[in-house]
Design a protein around this motif. Structure first.
Motif, PDB file in Angstrom:
ATOM      1  N   PRO A 639       0.803  -1.065   0.007  1.00 17.01           N
ATOM      2  CA  PRO A 639      -0.009   0.200  -0.080  1.00 17.01           C
ATOM      3  C   PRO A 639       1.044   1.138   0.154  1.00 17.01           C
ATOM      4  O   PRO A 639       1.866   1.482   0.499  1.00 17.01           O
ATOM      5  CB  PRO A 639      -0.844  -0.081   1.202  1.00 17.01           C
ATOM      6  N   GLU A 641       1.132   5.857   0.095  1.00 17.72           N
ATOM      7  CA  GLU A 641       0.412   6.848   0.922  1.00 17.72           C
ATOM      8  C   GLU A 641       0.378   8.125  -0.185  1.00 17.72           C
ATOM      9  O   GLU A 641       1.203   8.343  -0.622  1.00 17.72           O
ATOM     10  CB  GLU A 641       1.540   7.096   2.122  1.00 17.72           C
ATOM     11  N   ARG A 642      -0.413   8.819   0.404  1.00 16.85           N
ATOM     12  CA  ARG A 642      -0.731  10.248  -0.421  1.00 16.85           C
ATOM     13  C   ARG A 642      -1.243  11.242   0.784  1.00 16.85           C
ATOM     14  O   ARG A 642      -1.967  10.932   1.667  1.00 16.85           O
ATOM     15  CB  ARG A 642      -1.718  10.188  -1.258  1.00 16.85           C
ATOM     16  N   PRO A 652      -1.650  12.457   6.238  1.00 14.16           N
ATOM     17  CA  PRO A 652      -1.196  11.085   5.359  1.00 14.16           C
ATOM     18  C   PRO A 652      -2.429  10.162   5.245  1.00 14.16           C
ATOM     19  O   PRO A 652      -3.214  10.013   6.399  1.00 14.16           O
ATOM     20  CB  PRO A 652      -0.082  10.455   6.047  1.00 14.16           C
ATOM     21  N   ALA A 653      -2.558   9.562   4.213  1.00 16.92           N
ATOM     22  CA  ALA A 653      -3.657   8.654   4.005  1.00 16.92           C
ATOM     23  C   ALA A 653      -3.021   7.430   3.355  1.00 16.92           C
ATOM     24  O   ALA A 653      -2.406   7.421   2.268  1.00 16.92           O
ATOM     25  CB  ALA A 653      -4.847   9.165   3.122  1.00 16.92           C
ATOM     26  N   ARG A 654      -3.599   6.317   3.789  1.00 20.12           N
ATOM     27  CA  ARG A 654      -3.038   5.402   3.140  1.00 20.12           C
ATOM     28  C   ARG A 654      -3.864   4.860   1.645  1.00 20.12           C
ATOM     29  O   ARG A 654      -5.001   5.075   1.722  1.00 20.12           O
ATOM     30  CB  ARG A 654      -3.481   3.966   4.157  1.00 20.12           C
ATOM     31  N   LEU A 656      -4.922   2.082  -1.108  1.00 13.34           N
ATOM     32  CA  LEU A 656      -4.890   0.754  -1.143  1.00 13.34           C
ATOM     33  C   LEU A 656      -5.551   0.537  -2.716  1.00 13.34           C
ATOM     34  O   LEU A 656      -6.346   1.239  -2.858  1.00 13.34           O
ATOM     35  CB  LEU A 656      -5.757   0.200  -0.099  1.00 13.34           C
ATOM     36  N   HIS A 660      -4.822  -5.382  -2.368  1.00  9.15           N
ATOM     37  CA  HIS A 660      -4.486  -5.241  -1.117  1.00  9.15           C
ATOM     38  C   HIS A 660      -5.615  -5.588  -0.143  1.00  9.15           C
ATOM     39  O   HIS A 660      -5.623  -5.770   1.153  1.00  9.15           O
ATOM     40  CB  HIS A 660      -4.135  -3.702  -0.802  1.00  9.15           C
ATOM     41  N   ILE A 667      -9.623  -2.001   7.728  1.00  9.86           N
ATOM     42  CA  ILE A 667      -8.805  -0.700   7.318  1.00  9.86           C
ATOM     43  C   ILE A 667      -9.117   0.476   8.085  1.00  9.86           C
ATOM     44  O   ILE A 667     -10.438   0.889   8.101  1.00  9.86           O
ATOM     45  CB  ILE A 667      -9.271  -0.554   5.849  1.00  9.86           C
ATOM     46  N   ALA A 671      -7.690   6.547   4.894  1.00  3.42           N
ATOM     47  CA  ALA A 671      -7.432   5.688   4.111  1.00  3.42           C
ATOM     48  C   ALA A 671      -8.472   5.936   2.622  1.00  3.42           C
ATOM     49  O   ALA A 671      -9.332   6.229   2.658  1.00  3.42           O
ATOM     50  CB  ALA A 671      -7.480   4.214   4.286  1.00  3.42           C
TER      51      ALA A 671
END
Length: 702
Positions: A639, A641-642, A652-654, A656, A660, A667, A671
């Motif tokens: 995964p 990050e952005r 930050p956000a994961r 996926l 994934h 989760i 995200a």
């Protein structure tokens, strides 16, 4: 691979298509709608499907064994005024019915517009005065002929309307739903005086009380028939030329499919053709997940729609609004507001407003790079980091962040003295609030608590925004179905062949009645339902349906005497007796008080049964979908990050991707799940997991 089941939803911005094979594999495809040629968008999605399956287009089309679609042709033609010139013939002395329009100026307006007295005017009537004709005839409320039809007068009226430029005819006489003889004879006279002209009779289309709504609906239907004929014949021809052998079925507003021949007769029955598909799909998933109460929310490129599933069934309304006109045909109740990803953001008197105007498919949002320069919701979502500019439509379309920032900065941020991010979040906040308000109108204002419902989020943009508008309403669970981006199309592919028949035959109980079954005689009510059931079966037999698979549902409109509006009350199957009538009255009173408050029922006035309805459904073979694990792609990348701008700052956000996701794995937000055809956002303090069917379930409550 053998037969393929295909359904298309031709929307204002995108055309969505679902392709399901015998193995239960779902193909989901989107292409821009071509407003001038809707069939082009359909064929574009079929080309994408063929490429996805590694087939030439002609091989895919030859394997299609079932094809259905929803269409916005009738809706757009009505809203844009691009309809045939319809003449309306009414009983002498009642030619001003559609002009008076009950005297109201507020038809079809929202609350803000009603309060703006400077612009509060009646809408233009559906038929101009010069195209309304009157004929000498009269039938009384029991169906007895009081004044015979004056045929010479009728011929003069028809010839005059032809001279005024009438293309098609609508006939709506005063008590024709009790005795249709005069309307039938007028149809024959029109055929003689105006050969080839299409004629719509109210006794066929809408045999029910209420001359205003019946006349308006009949006139609208007449004006839409040539438009829909051209569009459907064009689509049929292009599909046939492309190798599709099966005749297409069309989605109706009440949530069932019909062949083209039936739609030609009831063109106005398609005005909610696309949006109701999503509600039907929610009912399909809800039955599988044992969810009785669902709020169905569809955020597309142009609009946001809300429908309800109550006790497992889509809520059916007696009519629907298109623009400022009420169409009196039964429809899945869908409320709409101009709040889509293409909704334009602008300033009015120094205040930020979003929608209802939309950039549409052409020129589109600024970030599309197709000529649009004004900021939209999609531009805001991109600037805030929710959208991946390289993964829109599965990577087939690249989004331009710089164009989006430039549009928001020039038109919103700089004039308001905000940063681009602050302006973008303002756009998102306003659009989410508008969508939450529409859900409140569909739930709270109708006596329902939204926290008692599961919220389904679909459409291209619904899964991105649901974490916000769902939380604002206090809803605990949001379902993002695996078919989210093409959910309406999926609903169309799992719909049944359906016929709805209704008729008005009022039965009244005197004031002060307590023994209702003594005056509302069960055998009379049963006879009305028996007639409607026979008519429905006859229609399905004409359409080649397997009558052994047909199921029926019944309902009746009821009201207290002296009231104008009625409530629709379901009637259980089985022969009606005195106990069933008493139970029906009790159900009506309970429903009335649930809607308007305890003690509001005015039982002393007596009760009236006005209109009876039977809906007959011929079950279609529903596909067996594959499990979640079989839907997912394989991949090894971890995964990502952005940074996303949320609640006033970057965080930050994961990130996926489908591979994934594991069934049941939690989760935590913040995200973002980037599916090939939609984006799902999990907000702060929320969490989600994928269920065994591939749906993503968000838990919003703490």
């Amino acid at each position: 691979m053998t037969g393929l089941r295909v359904a298309c939803d031709i929307g204002g911005t995108f055309t969505d298509t679902v392709v399901i094979d015998d193995g239960g594999n779902i193909g989901r495809f989107k292409a821009p709608t071509v407003p001038s040629d809707p069939a082009a968008g359909v064929l574009a999605t079929l080309e994408l499907a063929a490429a996805d399956m590694g087939l030439p287009l002609h091989q895919l089309t030859h394997r299609i064994s079932f094809f259905s679609h929803g269409t916005t042709v009738a809706t757009n033609a009505l809203l844009e005024g691009k309809v045939a010139r319809a003449a309306l013939i009414q009983t002498r002395g009642f030619g001003d019915t559609v002009t008076i329009m009950r005297g109201f100026k507020s038809f079809g307006l929202d609350e803000a517009a009603v309060k703006d007295f400077r612009t509060l005017v009646k809408q233009a009537p559906v038929v101009p005065k010069q195209l309304i004709g009157e004929v000498t005839e009269r039938v009384d409320y029991r169906g007895r002929v009081v004044v015979p039809l004056d045929e010479e007068d009728a011929r003069r009226t028809v010839r005059h309307l032809v001279a005024q430029g009438a293309d098609v005819f609508a006939v709506s006489l005063l008590w024709s739903f009790k005795n249709e003889a005069h309307e039938r004879r007028l149809q024959e006279i029109i055929a003689e005086e105006a050969p080839g002209a299409l004629v719509t009779l109210s006794c066929e289309l809408l045999p029910r009380m209420g001359e205003f709504r019946r006349s308006v609906t009949t006139a609208i239907n007449a004006s839409l028939r040539p438009v829909l004929q051209r569009a459907l014949r064009s689509l049929e021809g292009k599909l046939r030329d492309g190798g599709v052998a099966c005749p297409p079925l069309i989605m109706q507003s009440h949530g069932g499919l019909a062949p083209v021949a039936e739609i030609d007769r009831k063109a106005a029955a398609t005005v909610m053709s696309g949006p109701v598909g999503g509600v039907v799909a929610c009912a399909y998933f809800g039955q599988r997940e044992r969810q009785d109460n669902i709020v169905a929310t569809d955020m597309g490129g142009t609009s946001f729609e809300v429908g309800l599933i109550l006790k497992g069934q889509a809520h059916i309304a007696n009519s629907t609004w298109i623009g400022r006109h009420e169409i009196g045909l039964p429809s899945v109740s869908v409320r709409t507001v101009g709040a889509g990803s293409g909704s334009l953001a602008s300033l009015a008197n120094g205040l930020l407003r979003v929608g209802p105007e939309s950039a549409g498919a052409v020129p589109g949002p600024a970030c599309y790079g197709t000529g649009g320069t004004l900021p939209t919701v999609a531009d805001a979502d991109l600037v805030l980091g929710y959208l991946n500019p390289d993964n829109f439509l599965g990577g087939r379309m690249k989004l331009d962040v710089d164009l989006a920032r430039r549009a928001i900065d020039q038109h919103i941020a700089t004039p308001l003295g905000l940063t681009v991010e602050q302006a973008a979040e303002g756009i998102k906040t306003i659009i989410d609030a508008r969508m939450a308000d529409l859900i409140r109108q569909a739930t709270v204002e109708q006596g329902y608590d939204p926290t008692d419902f599961v919220l389904y989020a679909y459409g291209g943009a619904g899964p991105l925004h649901a974490f916000s508008y769902g939380a604002e309403l206090g809803i605990r669970k949001v379902m993002v179905p695996i078919t989210a981006s093409v959910h309406s199309a999926f609903g169309i592919v799992v719909s049944d062949l359906t016929v709805a028949e209704e008729m008005s035959d009022p039965i009244l109980s005197p004031p002060g009645t307590t023994d209702y079954s003594a005056v509302i005689r069960p055998e009379m009510v049963q006879a009305s339902f028996d007639r409607l059931t026979a008519r429905a079966f006859d229609r399905l037999r004409e359409e080649g349906a397997d009558l052994s698979t047909v199921t029926t549902s019944r309902s009746v409109e009821m009201r207290f005497r002296f009231q104008i509006h009625a409530l629709t009350i379901p009637v259980p199957e089985g022969r009606l007796d005195a106990a069933a009538i008493e139970a029906l009255v009790r159900r009506f009173i309970d429903t009335y008080e649930a809607r308007f408050g305890k003690g509001s029922a005015f039982t002393a006035a007596g009760i009236e049964l006005t209109t009876y309805r039977v809906v007959a459904r011929c079950d279609v073979e529903r596909p067996q979908l594959r499990s979640a694990g079989e839907h997912l792609a394989t991949g090894s990348a971890a995964p990502g990050e952005r940074q996303v701008y949320i609640q006033g700052h970057w965080r930050p956000a994961r990130i996926l991707l489908p591979h994934h996701l594991r069934v049941g794995e939690r989760i935590d937000g913040v995200a973002i799940i980037e599916m090939p055809d939609t984006t799902i956002v999990i907000g702060p303090g929320q969490h989600a997991a994928m269920d065994e069917h591939g749906n993503v379930v968000l838990e919003l409550a703490a």
